[in-house]
Design a protein around this motif. Structure first.
Motif, PDB file in Angstrom:
ATOM      1  N   GLY A  71       0.788  -1.222   0.000  1.00  0.00           N
ATOM      2  CA  GLY A  71       0.000   0.000   0.000  1.00  0.00           C
ATOM      3  C   GLY A  71       0.819   1.269   0.000  1.00  0.00           C
ATOM      4  N   ARG A  72       2.134   1.136   0.100  1.00  0.00           N
ATOM      5  CA  ARG A  72       3.007   2.309   0.108  1.00  0.00           C
ATOM      6  C   ARG A  72       3.088   2.892  -1.295  1.00  0.00           C
ATOM      7  N   PHE A  73       2.945   4.213  -1.393  1.00  0.00           N
ATOM      8  CA  PHE A  73       3.030   4.866  -2.702  1.00  0.00           C
ATOM      9  C   PHE A  73       4.483   4.917  -3.148  1.00  0.00           C
ATOM     10  N   ILE A  74       4.744   4.480  -4.380  1.00  0.00           N
ATOM     11  CA  ILE A  74       6.106   4.400  -4.902  1.00  0.00           C
ATOM     12  C   ILE A  74       6.400   5.642  -5.731  1.00  0.00           C
ATOM     13  N   ASP A  75       7.145   6.548  -5.152  1.00  0.00           N
ATOM     14  CA  ASP A  75       7.538   7.754  -5.875  1.00  0.00           C
ATOM     15  C   ASP A  75       9.011   7.650  -6.272  1.00  0.00           C
ATOM     16  N   ASN A  76       9.553   8.734  -6.831  1.00  0.00           N
ATOM     17  CA  ASN A  76      10.931   8.694  -7.336  1.00  0.00           C
ATOM     18  C   ASN A  76      11.964   8.450  -6.238  1.00  0.00           C
ATOM     19  N   ILE A 156      17.889  -4.001  -1.114  1.00  0.00           N
ATOM     20  CA  ILE A 156      18.210  -3.295  -2.361  1.00  0.00           C
ATOM     21  C   ILE A 156      17.407  -3.873  -3.527  1.00  0.00           C
ATOM     22  N   ILE A 157      17.419  -5.195  -3.650  1.00  0.00           N
ATOM     23  CA  ILE A 157      16.755  -5.843  -4.796  1.00  0.00           C
ATOM     24  C   ILE A 157      15.241  -5.663  -4.733  1.00  0.00           C
ATOM     25  N   PHE A 158      14.651  -5.908  -3.570  1.00  0.00           N
ATOM     26  CA  PHE A 158      13.194  -5.860  -3.450  1.00  0.00           C
ATOM     27  C   PHE A 158      12.670  -4.440  -3.631  1.00  0.00           C
ATOM     28  N   SER A 159      13.319  -3.471  -3.009  1.00  0.00           N
ATOM     29  CA  SER A 159      12.856  -2.085  -3.151  1.00  0.00           C
ATOM     30  C   SER A 159      13.007  -1.603  -4.589  1.00  0.00           C
ATOM     31  N   THR A 160      14.073  -2.035  -5.263  1.00  0.00           N
ATOM     32  CA  THR A 160      14.269  -1.646  -6.666  1.00  0.00           C
ATOM     33  C   THR A 160      13.194  -2.275  -7.551  1.00  0.00           C
ATOM     34  N   LEU A 161      12.860  -3.542  -7.313  1.00  0.00           N
ATOM     35  CA  LEU A 161      11.802  -4.195  -8.081  1.00  0.00           C
ATOM     36  C   LEU A 161      10.455  -3.500  -7.865  1.00  0.00           C
ATOM     37  N   LEU A 162      10.168  -3.119  -6.640  1.00  0.00           N
ATOM     38  CA  LEU A 162       8.915  -2.404  -6.374  1.00  0.00           C
ATOM     39  C   LEU A 162       8.891  -1.088  -7.127  1.00  0.00           C
ATOM     40  N   TRP A 163      10.008  -0.401  -7.159  1.00  0.00           N
ATOM     41  CA  TRP A 163      10.082   0.875  -7.873  1.00  0.00           C
ATOM     42  C   TRP A 163       9.875   0.667  -9.379  1.00  0.00           C
ATOM     43  N   LEU A 164      10.450  -0.394  -9.912  1.00  0.00           N
ATOM     44  CA  LEU A 164      10.322  -0.660 -11.340  1.00  0.00           C
ATOM     45  C   LEU A 164       8.895  -1.024 -11.740  1.00  0.00           C
ATOM     46  N   PHE A 165       8.210  -1.809 -10.904  1.00  0.00           N
ATOM     47  CA  PHE A 165       6.893  -2.335 -11.275  1.00  0.00           C
ATOM     48  C   PHE A 165       5.722  -1.493 -10.752  1.00  0.00           C
ATOM     49  N   ALA A 171       2.185   0.101  -3.781  1.00  0.00           N
ATOM     50  CA  ALA A 171       2.898  -1.164  -3.953  1.00  0.00           C
ATOM     51  C   ALA A 171       2.082  -2.376  -3.539  1.00  0.00           C
ATOM     52  N   LEU A 172       2.248  -3.452  -4.287  1.00  0.00           N
ATOM     53  CA  LEU A 172       1.777  -4.796  -3.930  1.00  0.00           C
ATOM     54  C   LEU A 172       0.267  -4.905  -3.738  1.00  0.00           C
ATOM     55  N   LEU A 173      -0.495  -4.057  -4.439  1.00  0.00           N
ATOM     56  CA  LEU A 173      -1.946  -4.118  -4.280  1.00  0.00           C
ATOM     57  C   LEU A 173      -2.619  -4.961  -5.356  1.00  0.00           C
ATOM     58  N   GLY A 174      -1.933  -5.233  -6.446  1.00  0.00           N
ATOM     59  CA  GLY A 174      -2.535  -6.047  -7.497  1.00  0.00           C
ATOM     60  C   GLY A 174      -2.410  -7.534  -7.200  1.00  0.00           C
ATOM     61  N   ASN A 175      -3.334  -8.313  -7.731  1.00  0.00           N
ATOM     62  CA  ASN A 175      -3.257  -9.757  -7.573  1.00  0.00           C
ATOM     63  C   ASN A 175      -2.086 -10.322  -8.376  1.00  0.00           C
ATOM     64  N   ILE A 176      -1.556 -11.447  -7.930  1.00  0.00           N
ATOM     65  CA  ILE A 176      -0.435 -12.090  -8.619  1.00  0.00           C
ATOM     66  C   ILE A 176      -0.951 -12.753  -9.897  1.00  0.00           C
ATOM     67  N   ASN A 177      -0.444 -12.303 -11.035  1.00  0.00           N
ATOM     68  CA  ASN A 177      -0.919 -12.881 -12.294  1.00  0.00           C
ATOM     69  C   ASN A 177      -0.115 -14.137 -12.649  1.00  0.00           C
ATOM     70  N   GLY A 178      -0.525 -14.796 -13.715  1.00  0.00           N
ATOM     71  CA  GLY A 178       0.080 -16.062 -14.100  1.00  0.00           C
ATOM     72  C   GLY A 178       1.558 -15.961 -14.400  1.00  0.00           C
ATOM     73  N   PHE A 179       1.949 -14.902 -15.113  1.00  0.00           N
ATOM     74  CA  PHE A 179       3.357 -14.736 -15.464  1.00  0.00           C
ATOM     75  C   PHE A 179       4.223 -14.571 -14.220  1.00  0.00           C
ATOM     76  N   VAL A 180       3.784 -13.725 -13.299  1.00  0.00           N
ATOM     77  CA  VAL A 180       4.545 -13.502 -12.064  1.00  0.00           C
ATOM     78  C   VAL A 180       4.618 -14.791 -11.255  1.00  0.00           C
ATOM     79  N   PHE A 181       3.506 -15.514 -11.196  1.00  0.00           N
ATOM     80  CA  PHE A 181       3.461 -16.747 -10.408  1.00  0.00           C
ATOM     81  C   PHE A 181       4.431 -17.792 -10.960  1.00  0.00           C
ATOM     82  N   VAL A 182       4.424 -18.001 -12.271  1.00  0.00           N
ATOM     83  CA  VAL A 182       5.335 -18.961 -12.890  1.00  0.00           C
ATOM     84  C   VAL A 182       6.789 -18.522 -12.697  1.00  0.00           C
TER      85      VAL A 182
END
Length: 362
Positions: A71-76, A156-165, A171-182
């Protein structure tokens, strides 16, 4: 319950248990210069597998960090702000523990001259400060510091991935789709493979061989916040379990899944898991970072000193007293360290401005 409305006590209690297990492992190892064959087999086995408490820590870290950022807003400025907050929280106690370790090495060289060792070089200390000792192949100053290197890699890795996506989103409010799950399934398999198979990851000291445990924690968080289906959580856990069981054995397969079950069960209010809320585990969970950092130095030194003093007293009773003395000193020192050092930096890290967060119902 809203996601940000209350702190989950289950992970705190589980963290307390993990810290206790690791402490027992190291203190038991320090006691091995005395006869311990009389100790009941199940007890000694429990102590000897205490290093697996670290695996629980890694699952917890994935869960807690994902939970805190949902739920955290991902800004620059999200990544640097997050890393600064984590650094303020964990770096100063860690750095002070490095100093403590150097002091105890010097004291050991005086008291136990037969076990004397040179003090770490300036280069070694410097790379420890930056969490780079394992990546660069330097000898550890303390046996517990390696896990902090992996923790910071995860941040470092997780925060960067959250920023990218999730840049410009919560953050992390969407359901996990098939591509992410696989992708997660493949990543979990590869992580377990590089940890337990005969083929090691080409670069030593990276998070890769342990990344599946952080991933288990993240998926568990996604499940309790309604962003992952129970089937997805179960499949990821089964992949991790059977791969670990195939390559290493039952105990290595069970412990991370055990951690997931306890976290999820306590989060959804299962009465069976209420033991995690007991005052002893909550207390140990509160001081767990200080206890983890210092016990391998202070507790180990206490037991080593007493073993030498009472070397001519082989009584099992004396052995128990030595062990309990090391344990008590570890707890007391960790409490002092928590109050005098860690607690201040916890408060300071919370003062760093956060991005806005939305309230999410579970």
């Amino acid at each position: 319950m809203t996601l940000k409305s209350e702190r989950l006590k289950g992970p705190d209690g589980l963290r307390g248990f993990a810290a206790l297990w690791v402490v027992l492992y190291h203190l038991w190892s320090a006691l091995q210069r005395r006869d311990t064959d009389w100790v009941w087999g199940y007890v000694s086995d429990f102590f000897e597998y205490g290093f697996l408490g670290v695996d629980i820590f890694f699952v917890l870290s994935g869960f807690v960090i994902a939970y805190s950022l949902t739920g955290r807003f991902i800004d620059n400025l999200f990544v640097p702000r997050f890393l600064v907050r984590r650094s303020i929280r964990i770096d100063p106690p860690y750095w002070l523990t490095i100093v403590l370790a150097l002091i105890f090495i010097g004291m050991k060289n005086i008291v136990f001259q037969e076990y004397a060792e040179p003090l770490p070089s300036f280069e070694n200390i410097f790379v420890h400060v930056l969490y780079l000792q394992d990546l660069l192949g330097y000898e550890a100053i303390s046996s517990v510091f390696w896990t902090l290197c992996l923790e910071f890699q995860f941040y470092i890795i997780f925060s960067t991935l959250l920023w990218l996506f999730f840049k410009g989103k919560n953050a992390l409010l969407g359901n996990i789709n098939g591509f992410v799950f696989v992708s997660v399934l493949c990543f979990v398999f590869l992580s377990v493979f590089f940890r337990f198979s005969s083929l090691s990851f080409p670069v030593s000291g990276t998070i890769i061989p342990y990344a599946y445990e952080f991933s288990l924690g993240i998926i568990a968080c996604q499940y309790i916040t309604g962003r992952a289906h129970i089937n997805q959580l179960v499949v990821v856990c089964l992949i991790a379990f059977f791969c670990s069981y195939f390559y290493k054995g039952a105990i290595f397969a069970v412990v991370p899944i055990f951690a997931v079950v306890l976290m999820v069960g306590s989060a959804v209010g299962g009465k069976f898991f209420s033991f995690l809320n007991c005052r002893a585990l909550q207390y140990l969970g509160r001081i767990s970072y200080s206890l983890y950092l210092t016990h391998a130095i202070v507790g180990w030194a206490t037991i080593s000193f007493l073993v030498k003093i009472f070397s001519n007293w082989p009584s099992p009773f004396i052995t128990v007293l030595i062990f309990l003395s090391g344990f008590s000193v570890s707890i007391i020192f960790a409490n002092i360290f928590y109050v005098a050092v860690e607690k201040y930096f916890i408060g300071l890290s919370k003062k760093i401005s956060r991005a806005r967060v939305v309230n999410v119902r579970i």
